[in-house]
Design an enzyme around this catalytic site. Structure first.
Site, short mmCIF file in Angstrom:
data_model
loop_
_atom_site.label_atom_id
_atom_site.label_comp_id
_atom_site.label_asym_id
_atom_site.label_seq_id
_atom_site.Cartn_x
_atom_site.Cartn_y
_atom_site.Cartn_z
N GLY A 27 -14.66 -2.80 -3.41
CA GLY A 27 -14.70 -3.33 -2.05
C GLY A 27 -14.95 -4.82 -1.97
O GLY A 27 -15.47 -5.31 -0.96
N SER A 28 -14.54 -5.58 -2.99
CA SER A 28 -14.76 -7.03 -2.92
C SER A 28 -13.91 -7.67 -1.82
O SER A 28 -14.35 -8.63 -1.17
CB SER A 28 -14.49 -7.70 -4.27
OG SER A 28 -13.14 -7.60 -4.64
N LYS A 79 -2.85 16.51 3.12
CA LYS A 79 -3.37 16.51 4.50
C LYS A 79 -4.26 15.29 4.76
O LYS A 79 -4.84 15.16 5.85
CB LYS A 79 -4.17 17.79 4.77
CG LYS A 79 -3.35 19.07 4.70
CD LYS A 79 -2.34 19.14 5.84
CE LYS A 79 -1.59 20.45 5.84
NZ LYS A 79 -0.59 20.51 6.92
N HIS A 123 -1.58 -6.70 -2.48
CA HIS A 123 -1.15 -6.23 -3.80
C HIS A 123 -1.34 -7.35 -4.81
O HIS A 123 -1.01 -8.52 -4.53
CB HIS A 123 0.33 -5.81 -3.74
CG HIS A 123 0.82 -5.22 -5.03
ND1 HIS A 123 0.55 -3.92 -5.39
CD2 HIS A 123 1.53 -5.77 -6.05
CE1 HIS A 123 1.10 -3.69 -6.58
NE2 HIS A 123 1.69 -4.79 -6.99
N GLU A 193 -6.97 -13.35 -3.80
CA GLU A 193 -6.86 -12.23 -2.87
C GLU A 193 -7.84 -12.40 -1.71
O GLU A 193 -7.51 -12.15 -0.55
CB GLU A 193 -7.14 -10.90 -3.58
CG GLU A 193 -6.03 -10.42 -4.49
CD GLU A 193 -6.34 -9.05 -5.08
OE1 GLU A 193 -6.92 -8.21 -4.36
OE2 GLU A 193 -6.01 -8.83 -6.26
#
Length: 207
Positions: A27-28, A79, A123, A193
């Site tokens: 979660g950076s 699902k 990405h 990023e």
């Protein structure tokens, strides 16, 4: 009467855009979003952090008082997207956009169609190079080095029904050095990023 209407209008104008952030790992990138919301760079709120497995990203959300939900991919299987839809659609406070920040599960075609041009992904390569099935995390950086590329980078793109095939929004390039390992290259790309994702979200919500 005019005063009431005026106040209602101001309330609408002041209401912030709400984004749901999907994570699968540390979660950076999520932390970068949180930090930029808190320092005022991003004018939005996080409605939910949704993960498809236990991960540190959920702990980051909890630390900052953000609603977080883990929907185990192994449990829900095909699902999974339906479960996510049920959460987002029953949310009293509307979610406007979805940000995939290191989210590894594939969303269903019906889900993507429903959220057309409202889902972005980051990405770790210069798409269309090194995208597609199996191209995530260290796999990407290893492939870049094995291909003897001289540059890599990261890409923000809209999510469509393919894998990493959506319209490209923004990219940042980084050099690939002769002594790079996948781990070293990953670190260099990840730094970009954190910058690019904030730019991508700003562009998404301002447009």
């Amino acid at each position: 009467m005019s005063k009431i209407i005026e106040n209602s209008k101001n309330d609408t104008e002041n209401k912030k855009t709400r984004i749901a952030v999907f994570v699968s790992g540390s979660g950076s990138n999520l932390q970068s979003i949180i930090d930029n919301i808190e320092n005022g760079t991003l004018n939005c709120e996080i409605s939910y952090v949704i993960a498809d497995r236990e991960c540190f990203g959920l702990e980051r959300a909890e630390k900052h008082g953000i609603k977080s939900i883990m929907l185990d991919k192994k449990l829900f299987g095909n699902k999974l997207s339906d479960e996510i839809s049920a959460i987002l659609e029953n949310n009293i406070e509307k979610t406007d956009y979805i940000v995939l920040a290191g989210y590894l599960s594939i969303l269903s075609e019906s889900f993507i169609s429903k959220w057309n041009r409202k889902i972005i992904n980051i990405h770790p390569s210069l798409l269309p190079k090194f995208g597609g099935k199996g191209m995530y995390g260290m796999n990407v950086h290893r492939a870049v080095i094995e291909a003897k590329e001289t540059e890599s980078g990261c890409t923000i793109h809209f999510v469509d029904t393919g894998v990493d095939t959506g319209e490209i929004i923004l990219q940042i390039k980084v050099p690939v050095l002769s002594n790079d390992t996948p781990e070293i290259l990953q670190k260099r790309v990840l730094e970009k990023e954190h910058i690019l994702l904030i730019k991508g979200i700003k562009k998404l919500i301002e447009n």
